[in-house]
Design a protein around this motif. Structure first.
Motif, PDB file in Angstrom:
ATOM      1  N   GLU A  91       4.966   4.365 -10.034  1.00 55.36           N
ATOM      2  CA  GLU A  91       3.567   4.814 -10.061  1.00 55.36           C
ATOM      3  C   GLU A  91       3.465   6.308 -10.310  1.00 55.36           C
ATOM      4  O   GLU A  91       2.583   6.756 -11.029  1.00 55.36           O
ATOM      5  CB  GLU A  91       2.866   4.439  -8.756  1.00 55.36           C
ATOM      6  CG  GLU A  91       2.524   2.983  -8.670  1.00 55.36           C
ATOM      7  CD  GLU A  91       1.688   2.650  -7.448  1.00 55.36           C
ATOM      8  OE1 GLU A  91       1.136   3.564  -6.804  1.00 55.36           O
ATOM      9  OE2 GLU A  91       1.607   1.446  -7.145  1.00 55.36           O
ATOM     10  N   THR A  92       4.362   7.087  -9.729  1.00 54.10           N
ATOM     11  CA  THR A  92       4.349   8.536  -9.938  1.00 54.10           C
ATOM     12  C   THR A  92       4.613   8.859 -11.407  1.00 54.10           C
ATOM     13  O   THR A  92       3.932   9.705 -11.994  1.00 54.10           O
ATOM     14  CB  THR A  92       5.394   9.225  -9.037  1.00 54.10           C
ATOM     15  OG1 THR A  92       5.054   8.956  -7.679  1.00 54.10           O
ATOM     16  CG2 THR A  92       5.441  10.720  -9.269  1.00 54.10           C
ATOM     17  N   ASP A 148       1.462   7.956 -13.296  1.00 55.23           N
ATOM     18  CA  ASP A 148       0.317   8.834 -13.031  1.00 55.23           C
ATOM     19  C   ASP A 148       0.506  10.262 -13.530  1.00 55.23           C
ATOM     20  O   ASP A 148      -0.434  10.882 -14.016  1.00 55.23           O
ATOM     21  CB  ASP A 148       0.017   8.884 -11.533  1.00 55.23           C
ATOM     22  CG  ASP A 148      -0.493   7.569 -10.980  1.00 55.23           C
ATOM     23  OD1 ASP A 148      -0.900   6.695 -11.786  1.00 55.23           O
ATOM     24  OD2 ASP A 148      -0.477   7.399  -9.741  1.00 55.23           O
ATOM     25  N   ASN A 158       1.746  10.441   4.553  1.00 56.27           N
ATOM     26  CA  ASN A 158       2.946  11.254   4.793  1.00 56.27           C
ATOM     27  C   ASN A 158       3.546  10.966   6.172  1.00 56.27           C
ATOM     28  O   ASN A 158       4.769  10.857   6.309  1.00 56.27           O
ATOM     29  CB  ASN A 158       2.620  12.739   4.661  1.00 56.27           C
ATOM     30  CG  ASN A 158       2.357  13.141   3.230  1.00 56.27           C
ATOM     31  OD1 ASN A 158       2.732  12.445   2.295  1.00 56.27           O
ATOM     32  ND2 ASN A 158       1.673  14.261   3.052  1.00 56.27           N
ATOM     33  N   TYR A 191      10.447   0.249  -1.641  1.00 56.17           N
ATOM     34  CA  TYR A 191       9.346   1.218  -1.603  1.00 56.17           C
ATOM     35  C   TYR A 191       9.534   2.276  -2.679  1.00 56.17           C
ATOM     36  O   TYR A 191       8.603   2.605  -3.413  1.00 56.17           O
ATOM     37  CB  TYR A 191       9.260   1.856  -0.215  1.00 56.17           C
ATOM     38  CG  TYR A 191       8.058   2.753  -0.060  1.00 56.17           C
ATOM     39  CD1 TYR A 191       6.784   2.208   0.104  1.00 56.17           C
ATOM     40  CD2 TYR A 191       8.181   4.135  -0.082  1.00 56.17           C
ATOM     41  CE1 TYR A 191       5.678   3.023   0.234  1.00 56.17           C
ATOM     42  CE2 TYR A 191       7.072   4.950   0.054  1.00 56.17           C
ATOM     43  CZ  TYR A 191       5.825   4.393   0.214  1.00 56.17           C
ATOM     44  OH  TYR A 191       4.723   5.196   0.335  1.00 56.17           O
ATOM     45  N   ARG A 192      10.731   2.787  -2.805  1.00 55.99           N
ATOM     46  CA  ARG A 192      11.027   3.826  -3.795  1.00 55.99           C
ATOM     47  C   ARG A 192      10.746   3.317  -5.202  1.00 55.99           C
ATOM     48  O   ARG A 192      10.116   3.999  -6.009  1.00 55.99           O
ATOM     49  CB  ARG A 192      12.485   4.267  -3.672  1.00 55.99           C
ATOM     50  CG  ARG A 192      12.877   5.326  -4.675  1.00 55.99           C
ATOM     51  CD  ARG A 192      14.320   5.741  -4.620  1.00 55.99           C
ATOM     52  NE  ARG A 192      15.142   5.011  -3.685  1.00 55.99           N
ATOM     53  CZ  ARG A 192      16.205   5.513  -3.077  1.00 55.99           C
ATOM     54  NH1 ARG A 192      16.583   6.736  -3.313  1.00 55.99           N
ATOM     55  NH2 ARG A 192      16.923   4.787  -2.264  1.00 55.99           N
ATOM     56  N   LYS A 199       8.742   1.009  -6.273  1.00 56.04           N
ATOM     57  CA  LYS A 199       7.310   0.846  -6.534  1.00 56.04           C
ATOM     58  C   LYS A 199       6.626   2.192  -6.761  1.00 56.04           C
ATOM     59  O   LYS A 199       5.890   2.364  -7.722  1.00 56.04           O
ATOM     60  CB  LYS A 199       6.649   0.121  -5.360  1.00 56.04           C
ATOM     61  CG  LYS A 199       5.140   0.137  -5.405  1.00 56.04           C
ATOM     62  CD  LYS A 199       4.560  -1.220  -5.399  1.00 56.04           C
ATOM     63  CE  LYS A 199       3.056  -1.206  -5.291  1.00 56.04           C
ATOM     64  NZ  LYS A 199       2.376  -1.359  -6.520  1.00 56.04           N
ATOM     65  N   TYR A 200       6.864   3.153  -5.881  1.00 56.80           N
ATOM     66  CA  TYR A 200       6.099   4.394  -5.941  1.00 56.80           C
ATOM     67  C   TYR A 200       6.666   5.435  -6.888  1.00 56.80           C
ATOM     68  O   TYR A 200       5.925   6.276  -7.379  1.00 56.80           O
ATOM     69  CB  TYR A 200       5.831   4.918  -4.529  1.00 56.80           C
ATOM     70  CG  TYR A 200       4.804   4.010  -3.914  1.00 56.80           C
ATOM     71  CD1 TYR A 200       3.490   4.031  -4.351  1.00 56.80           C
ATOM     72  CD2 TYR A 200       5.169   3.037  -2.997  1.00 56.80           C
ATOM     73  CE1 TYR A 200       2.552   3.147  -3.859  1.00 56.80           C
ATOM     74  CE2 TYR A 200       4.238   2.146  -2.496  1.00 56.80           C
ATOM     75  CZ  TYR A 200       2.930   2.205  -2.938  1.00 56.80           C
ATOM     76  OH  TYR A 200       2.007   1.318  -2.463  1.00 56.80           O
ATOM     77  N   ILE A 201       7.933   5.374  -7.204  1.00 51.64           N
ATOM     78  CA  ILE A 201       8.462   6.241  -8.262  1.00 51.64           C
ATOM     79  C   ILE A 201       7.842   5.806  -9.584  1.00 51.64           C
ATOM     80  O   ILE A 201       7.409   6.625 -10.391  1.00 51.64           O
ATOM     81  CB  ILE A 201      10.006   6.202  -8.333  1.00 51.64           C
ATOM     82  CG1 ILE A 201      10.604   6.890  -7.119  1.00 51.64           C
ATOM     83  CG2 ILE A 201      10.516   6.829  -9.613  1.00 51.64           C
ATOM     84  CD1 ILE A 201      10.385   8.383  -7.040  1.00 51.64           C
ATOM     85  N   GLU A 258       5.224   7.613   6.159  1.00 45.58           N
ATOM     86  CA  GLU A 258       6.512   7.715   5.462  1.00 45.58           C
ATOM     87  C   GLU A 258       7.568   8.331   6.373  1.00 45.58           C
ATOM     88  O   GLU A 258       8.721   7.898   6.361  1.00 45.58           O
ATOM     89  CB  GLU A 258       6.377   8.537   4.180  1.00 45.58           C
ATOM     90  CG  GLU A 258       5.827   7.742   3.024  1.00 45.58           C
ATOM     91  CD  GLU A 258       5.915   8.475   1.692  1.00 45.58           C
ATOM     92  OE1 GLU A 258       6.873   9.254   1.492  1.00 45.58           O
ATOM     93  OE2 GLU A 258       5.024   8.253   0.864  1.00 45.58           O
ATOM     94  N   GLN A 297       0.826  -1.201   0.000  1.00 41.40           N
ATOM     95  CA  GLN A 297       0.000   0.000   0.000  1.00 41.40           C
ATOM     96  C   GLN A 297       0.863   1.255   0.000  1.00 41.40           C
ATOM     97  O   GLN A 297       1.989   1.240   0.485  1.00 41.40           O
ATOM     98  CB  GLN A 297      -0.859   0.053   1.267  1.00 41.40           C
ATOM     99  CG  GLN A 297      -1.866  -1.037   1.414  1.00 41.40           C
ATOM    100  CD  GLN A 297      -2.569  -0.921   2.749  1.00 41.40           C
ATOM    101  OE1 GLN A 297      -2.243  -1.629   3.672  1.00 41.40           O
ATOM    102  NE2 GLN A 297      -3.499  -0.004   2.853  1.00 41.40           N
ATOM    103  N   LYS A 298       0.298   2.347  -0.507  1.00 40.00           N
ATOM    104  CA  LYS A 298       0.958   3.644  -0.419  1.00 40.00           C
ATOM    105  C   LYS A 298       0.831   4.119   1.019  1.00 40.00           C
ATOM    106  O   LYS A 298      -0.210   3.998   1.640  1.00 40.00           O
ATOM    107  CB  LYS A 298       0.275   4.634  -1.371  1.00 40.00           C
ATOM    108  CG  LYS A 298       0.795   6.052  -1.281  1.00 40.00           C
ATOM    109  CD  LYS A 298       1.916   6.282  -2.250  1.00 40.00           C
ATOM    110  CE  LYS A 298       2.304   7.734  -2.322  1.00 40.00           C
ATOM    111  NZ  LYS A 298       3.479   8.059  -1.556  1.00 40.00           N
TER     112      LYS A 298
END
Length: 120
Positions: free
Chosen positions: A81-82, A85, A6, A74-75, A77-79, A9, A2-3
């Motif tokens: 997605e960023t 998006d 803040n 984590y980085r 995966k979400y980089i 994080e 999951q994301k």
């Protein structure tokens, strides 16, 4: 995976830095003021554990927490997605954005090109 919020994080950043910590140690290392209340921070850490980001070692009635997910995992995966998006799955658009915003220098761009060329 999951994301994270803040605040979650922020807690994970501390755990990645400290590697292992009791809630009191996290609270002491928490940047700025006001710091969260001990119980609030303890709840956040337990929530991170439920989400699979954190594990613990028991020492009697207290627990020492440690990250289960690395910062790099984590980085990655979400980089991704960023970029998907906000930059249409295009890393060139990402780099162009930073260049236009003057957040990256010509020297840094040259370093990136050298890294890419070395990989090829």
């Amino acid at each position: 995976m999951q994301k994270l919020t803040n605040k979650e994080e922020e807690v994970m950043q501390l755990l990645w830095k400290l590697e292992k910590a009791f809630v009191r140690e996290l609270l002491d290392a928490f940047p700025g003021t006001p710091k969260p209340h001990y119980n609030t921070l303890s709840t956040m850490v337990r929530n991170l554990e439920e989400k699979g980001f954190v594990g613990h070692e028991a020492f009697g009635n207290t627990h020492r927490y440690f990250p289960v997910i690395s910062k790099e995992q984590y980085r990655r995966k979400y980089i991704g997605e960023t970029v998907a998006d906000y930059f249409d799955h295009n890393y060139k658009n990402l780099v162009s954005f930073f260049a236009k915003e003057e957040k990256i220098s010509v020297e840094e761009l040259k370093e990136i090109i050298n890294l890419i060329e070395k990989k090829s």
